[in-house]
Motif scaffolding. Sequence first.
Motif, short mmCIF file in Angstrom:
data_model
loop_
_atom_site.label_atom_id
_atom_site.label_comp_id
_atom_site.label_asym_id
_atom_site.label_seq_id
_atom_site.Cartn_x
_atom_site.Cartn_y
_atom_site.Cartn_z
N VAL A 1 31.16 11.00 -14.78
CA VAL A 1 31.61 12.29 -14.25
C VAL A 1 30.50 13.33 -14.39
CG1 VAL A 1 33.20 14.21 -14.68
CG2 VAL A 1 34.06 11.88 -14.59
N ALA A 2 29.83 13.34 -15.54
CA ALA A 2 28.73 14.29 -15.74
C ALA A 2 27.61 14.05 -14.73
CB ALA A 2 28.19 14.17 -17.17
N SER B 1 26.06 16.64 -7.67
CA SER B 1 26.66 17.59 -6.74
C SER B 1 26.00 18.95 -6.86
CB SER B 1 28.16 17.69 -7.01
OG SER B 1 28.79 18.51 -6.07
N ALA B 2 25.68 19.36 -8.08
CA ALA B 2 24.95 20.62 -8.28
C ALA B 2 23.56 20.53 -7.66
CB ALA B 2 24.84 20.94 -9.76
N GLY B 3 22.97 19.33 -7.70
CA GLY B 3 21.66 19.12 -7.07
C GLY B 3 21.70 19.37 -5.57
N VAL B 4 22.84 19.05 -4.94
CA VAL B 4 22.99 19.33 -3.50
C VAL B 4 22.93 20.83 -3.26
CG1 VAL B 4 24.57 19.17 -1.54
CG2 VAL B 4 24.29 17.21 -3.07
N ASN B 5 23.57 21.61 -4.14
CA ASN B 5 23.51 23.06 -4.00
C ASN B 5 22.09 23.59 -4.18
OD1 ASN B 5 26.47 22.55 -5.35
ND2 ASN B 5 26.50 24.16 -3.82
N VAL B 6 21.36 22.99 -5.12
CA VAL B 6 19.95 23.37 -5.31
C VAL B 6 19.15 23.03 -4.06
CG1 VAL B 6 17.87 22.90 -6.65
CG2 VAL B 6 20.07 23.14 -7.82
N LEU B 7 19.45 21.88 -3.45
CA LEU B 7 18.76 21.49 -2.22
C LEU B 7 19.04 22.50 -1.10
CD1 LEU B 7 17.06 19.28 -0.83
CD2 LEU B 7 19.21 18.17 -0.19
N PHE B 8 20.28 22.99 -1.04
CA PHE B 8 20.60 24.02 -0.05
C PHE B 8 19.70 25.23 -0.22
CE2 PHE B 8 25.34 22.65 0.41
CZ PHE B 8 24.93 21.57 1.18
N LYS C 1 29.36 23.60 -11.47
CA LYS C 1 29.21 22.15 -11.53
C LYS C 1 28.40 21.73 -12.76
CE LYS C 1 29.59 21.52 -6.52
NZ LYS C 1 28.86 21.21 -5.27
N ALA C 2 27.35 22.48 -13.06
CA ALA C 2 26.56 22.18 -14.26
C ALA C 2 27.41 22.35 -15.52
CB ALA C 2 25.33 23.08 -14.31
N ALA C 3 28.25 23.40 -15.53
CA ALA C 3 29.16 23.59 -16.67
C ALA C 3 30.15 22.43 -16.76
CB ALA C 3 29.91 24.92 -16.52
#
Length: 198
Positions: A29-30, A36-43, A72-74
Motif C-alpha cells: 500500500v505504501a 501515485s504521488a510520483g504521478v502527481n510529481v510527473l504532472f 498520498k505521501a502522508a
Amino acid sequence: MASDSTPAPRSSPAPGRPGPGITGIGILVALCCTGSAGVNVLFETTDRFTDGPDADYASGSSVMNRLVAGLKAAGAAVALSAVAGRPRLVRPALVGVLVWGAFATLGVYALGGAVQAVGMVSGLVDGADRIGVASAGYLLFFILIAAGFGTPAVSWPRRYDLRKGAAALGLLGAPALPTLVLLAIPMLPAALGVVPGL
C-alpha cells in the motif's frame, strides 16, 4: 543418549508487530501511495496544467496537485507506521486513528465512484460512454488500496489492546477529509481567481 525429537517452537511476531502477510500488504500500500504521488510529481515536471481548456488556471491546478501528492505521501507514511513495531514518536492510539481514517476516506471515495459507475451503466445518469478500461482500473485501484488500509487497521487495536474509540474517531472523522480537499480548500484559490469557481 536419545536425542530430543520435539520440534522447536515457531517464532511468533514480536509484540506489537503484525505477521508477514499484513506487513507485506502495508508495504505494498505504501508503494502504491508513493507511486501515485510520483504521478502527481510527473504532472508538475511536464507542465501538464499549462495546456487545455483550464490553462488560465494552471497555478491553481498546480497547488491542488501538490496538495494531493502530499496527502498520498502522508498515506504511505501511515501505511508503513501501521505495520511497524510500537511507534516511538506518537502514541499507538494516534496511529490507530490515522489508519482507520485512511481506510474510511478511501472507502468512501471508492464507494462514491462505484455508485456513480452503477448510475452511469444503468442509465440513471449520463456518461456511460465515458466508462472504459482506464476508469474501471482507476476505481479498482482505489478499492484495493482501501482494503489494503483496512487490513492493518483491523489488526492494530488487537496488537496494542486499544479501545474502539480510536477506530470510531478515524471512521467518523474520515468524511471530513474529502470534504476539506474537494470543497473547503479549493474555495480559497477560487476566491483568489487562480482556479475556476465552484
